[in-house]
Each structure stands twice: as structure tokens, then as C-alpha cells.
Write an enzyme that holds these catalytic residues in place. Structure first.
Site, mmCIF file in Angstrom:
data_model
loop_
_atom_site.group_PDB
_atom_site.id
_atom_site.type_symbol
_atom_site.label_atom_id
_atom_site.label_comp_id
_atom_site.label_asym_id
_atom_site.label_seq_id
_atom_site.Cartn_x
_atom_site.Cartn_y
_atom_site.Cartn_z
ATOM 1 N N HIS A 156 0.838 -1.202 0.000
ATOM 2 C CA HIS A 156 0.000 0.000 0.000
ATOM 3 C C HIS A 156 0.870 1.247 0.000
ATOM 4 O O HIS A 156 1.880 1.301 0.698
ATOM 5 C CB HIS A 156 -0.887 0.046 1.252
ATOM 6 C CG HIS A 156 -1.943 -1.003 1.267
ATOM 7 N ND1 HIS A 156 -3.191 -0.813 0.739
ATOM 8 C CD2 HIS A 156 -1.923 -2.278 1.733
ATOM 9 C CE1 HIS A 156 -3.907 -1.913 0.885
ATOM 10 N NE2 HIS A 156 -3.161 -2.820 1.485
ATOM 11 N N GLU A 205 -7.330 0.337 -6.193
ATOM 12 C CA GLU A 205 -6.758 -0.964 -5.842
ATOM 13 C C GLU A 205 -5.933 -1.565 -6.972
ATOM 14 O O GLU A 205 -6.352 -1.561 -8.138
ATOM 15 C CB GLU A 205 -7.872 -1.954 -5.489
ATOM 16 C CG GLU A 205 -8.431 -1.756 -4.106
ATOM 17 C CD GLU A 205 -9.268 -2.954 -3.675
ATOM 18 O OE1 GLU A 205 -9.073 -4.056 -4.226
ATOM 19 O OE2 GLU A 205 -10.115 -2.775 -2.807
HETATM 20 N N1 LIG Z 1 -10.362 -4.991 -1.105
HETATM 21 C C1 LIG Z 1 -9.333 -5.589 -0.296
HETATM 22 C C2 LIG Z 1 -7.940 -5.363 -0.771
HETATM 23 C C3 LIG Z 1 -7.624 -6.027 -2.083
HETATM 24 C C4 LIG Z 1 -6.193 -5.811 -2.392
HETATM 25 C C5 LIG Z 1 -5.817 -6.216 -3.768
HETATM 26 N N2 LIG Z 1 -6.361 -5.301 -4.754
HETATM 27 C C6 LIG Z 1 -4.297 -6.330 -3.911
HETATM 28 O O1 LIG Z 1 -3.856 -6.527 -5.051
HETATM 29 O O2 LIG Z 1 -3.556 -6.269 -2.920
HETATM 30 C C7 LIG Z 1 -9.460 -5.196 1.148
HETATM 31 O O3 LIG Z 1 -10.588 -4.982 1.624
HETATM 32 O O4 LIG Z 1 -8.458 -5.155 1.858
#
Ligand SMILES: N[C@H](CCC[C@H](N)C(=O)O)C(=O)O
Length: 276
Positions: A156, A205
Site C-alpha cells: 500500500h 486498488e
Molecule cells: N479490497 C481488499 C484489498 C484487495 C487488495 C488487492 N487489490 C491487492 O492486489 O492487494 C481489502 O478490503 O483489503
């Protein structure tokens, strides 16, 4: 035919299939086709339940709609925990992922809270392409710059902005997701700190694009805001789909994330309709 359940946490939506009784014929290509909102069922993440080794109630595998596998998904963790609670009648369950075991509990009012574990703050663990301080990345996209990064199992980066009003974050998101400093790509947060206990957040995302909510993204945002001196250890994080309650617990360094879960519908699909 393969039965599925369509669930969501604050509009972050999931196709959930149960591969505990037997493995399912689901290649990344087929998962991507099923995740398509026009030609398939449509979802932000495709979730496969598998039989765990001893010590957890379920193993949860997470795929993005582009077919890539994700290491963490906070909202799906809460949805799957609710399912397991409904199956077992218990208020505490453990959801296992490729990155570890996530204990979940049911709180008063039906809120499901997941213990998302400790964040990883070292540059190698985000991961970043080279050694640096993860609280300030030298990424400048013009309208936003200077994000902080961490991993909640998945990568992130969080940009802190004066206001989300008028910010074209959906155009900036993919530029940051694919920035060369982020070799595994990353989920990109745009955070407006309203007060030390209240943050507004929009998320682009990795592998999915804009979603209505992102649980691991909310965790990463609290961690990054706290490290930047912008927030305390507890905050309400308002996403487009609604609020999540976050705590970065001092006693054990774990991040806790609570909110609602819902089932939208049950259905079934013929896997042969979709490319293998
Ligand atoms: N919607 C998810 C995260 C998905 C993460 C994904 N998009 C990745 O590639 O890490 C959540 O509630 O944490």
C-alpha cells in the site's frame, strides 16, 4: 454448476466459492472472466475457500479481477469470517491466508472485526525497488506527491491530500500503482485527514481499480497517518461505501478493522461458459 455467494463489505464486493469439499476448475483466466462486470458475475475480488491445515477455520485465497493473486483483503476476511460464524455458531473464527492467520470476532450490533496482524514498515517488505524511508517516497505525480508506504501483507502507498474534493484520483491511481519504485505494484490510497480520529479515504486498488472500500487500505492509511503524526492509533475511516473503525493496537502492534458485512445473493455458474 458451481454455486457461489455474492458478498460485500461497504460495497467492496466478492464472489465467494467453496473449494473445501473438492478443488474447483478455476484458472486465473477463468477467474478474470467471472469477475468481469459485463460478461461475468462481476466483483472486486474473487474469493476461494479451501480446507486449512490444523489451527484455522478456513483457508482464504484472494484473486483480483485481473486474475492476479493478492496476499490480503480486509473486507473479504470479514465476509468470510461471518460465513464461518454462521456455519459454526461461534463468535470467534480464524481465517488463514498466504500471509498468516487472521483472528476475527463478532461485536455487538453485528460488526465483524478482523485482526489484520502487524504492518510491515521496512522497504524490502512493502516492497520498494530500493532502500529508503517508507514514510516518505520520492513519488511526485503533480497533483499529489510524497506518499508513505507499508504492507498489510499486500503493498500500500498513501498520499495525504488537503481535500479529496475535485481531486482526479482515478487518473492518478494507475500512475502510482505502476510506478517503478513499486515492483509488485501497490494499492493506492488518497487520504484527507479531517482530524486525528477521522480520515476520508479513496482507494485505487492494484488489479481492481477504484473500489467503494478497501479494508487493508484503511489499515495501511491509519498506520501511515500515525507514522506521519497526522492521526492517533484509533480512527474512523470514511470510504466511498461507508465507514470502517480502525485501531493500531499499541500492546501487540496489530491493526484491527471493523465494519459491516452483507450477502447480496446466491447463484451458480457453469465454468465451461468461461475460458479456462
Ligand atoms: N479490497 C481488499 C484489498 C484487495 C487488495 C488487492 N487489490 C491487492 O492486489 O492487494 C481489502 O478490503 O483489503
Amino acid at each position: 454448476m458451481i454455486p457461489f455467494r455474492k458478498m460485500h463489505g461497504l460495497g467492496n464486493d466478492f464472489i465467494v466459492v467453496d473449494a473445501r469439499p473438492a478443488p474447483l476448475p478455476l484458472s486465473p483466466t477463468r477467474i478474470a472472466a467471472l469477475s468481469d462486470r459485463h460478461r461475468g458475475i462481476g466483483c472486486d475480488q474473487f474469493i476461494t475457500l479451501e480446507r486449512p491445515e490444523a489451527g484455522a477455520d478456513v483457508f482464504m485465497r484472494i484473486h483480483n479481477p485481473d486474475g492476479s493473486e493478492a496476499e490480503a483483503c480486509g473486507n473479504a476476511t470479514r465476509c468470510v469470517a461471518w460465513l464461518l460464524m454462521a456455519e459454526t455458531g461461534r463468535d470467534h473464527v480464524v481465517v488463514r491466508t498466504v500471509r498468516g492467520d487472521l483472528p476475527c470476532e463478532r461485536l455487538a450490533g453485528g460488526t465483524i472485526r478482523a485482526d489484520m496482524g502487524p504492518p510491515s514498515l521496512a522497504w524490502q517488505e512493502v516492497p520498494l525497488a530500493e532502500a529508503m524511508d517508507t514514510t516518505h517516497l520520492p513519488i511526485d505525480l503533480g497533483a499529489v506527491a510524497d506518499p508513505a508506504a507499508c504492507s498489510m501483507g499486500n503493498p500500500h502507498a498513501t498520499f495525504f491530500v488537503e481535500t479529496l474534493e475535485g481531486l482526479d484520483w482515478q487518473a492518478l491511481g494507475p500512475l502510482a500503482e505502476h510506478h517503478p519504485l513499486l515492483p509488485q505494484r501497490a494499492n493506492i490510497g488518497f487520504a484527507e485527514v479531517v482530524s486525528p480520529e477521522h480520515i476520508r479515504l479513496a482507494i485505487w486498488e492494484r488489479g481492481a481499480g477504484p473500489t467503494l472500500a478497501c479494508g487493508s487500505g484503511a489499515c495501511a492509511t491509519l498506520v501511515n497517518a500515525h507514522r506521519r503524526g497526522l492521526a492517533g492509533r484509533r480512527a474512523r475511516i470514511d470510504l466511498p461505501g461507508g465507514p470502517l473503525e480502525l485501531e493500531w493496537r499499541l500492546s501487540d502492534n496489530h491493526v484491527l478493522m471493523g465494519g459491516p458485512v452483507a450477502t447480496a445473493f446466491l447463484g451458480q455458474f457453469d465454468p465451461d461458459t468461461f475460458p479456462a
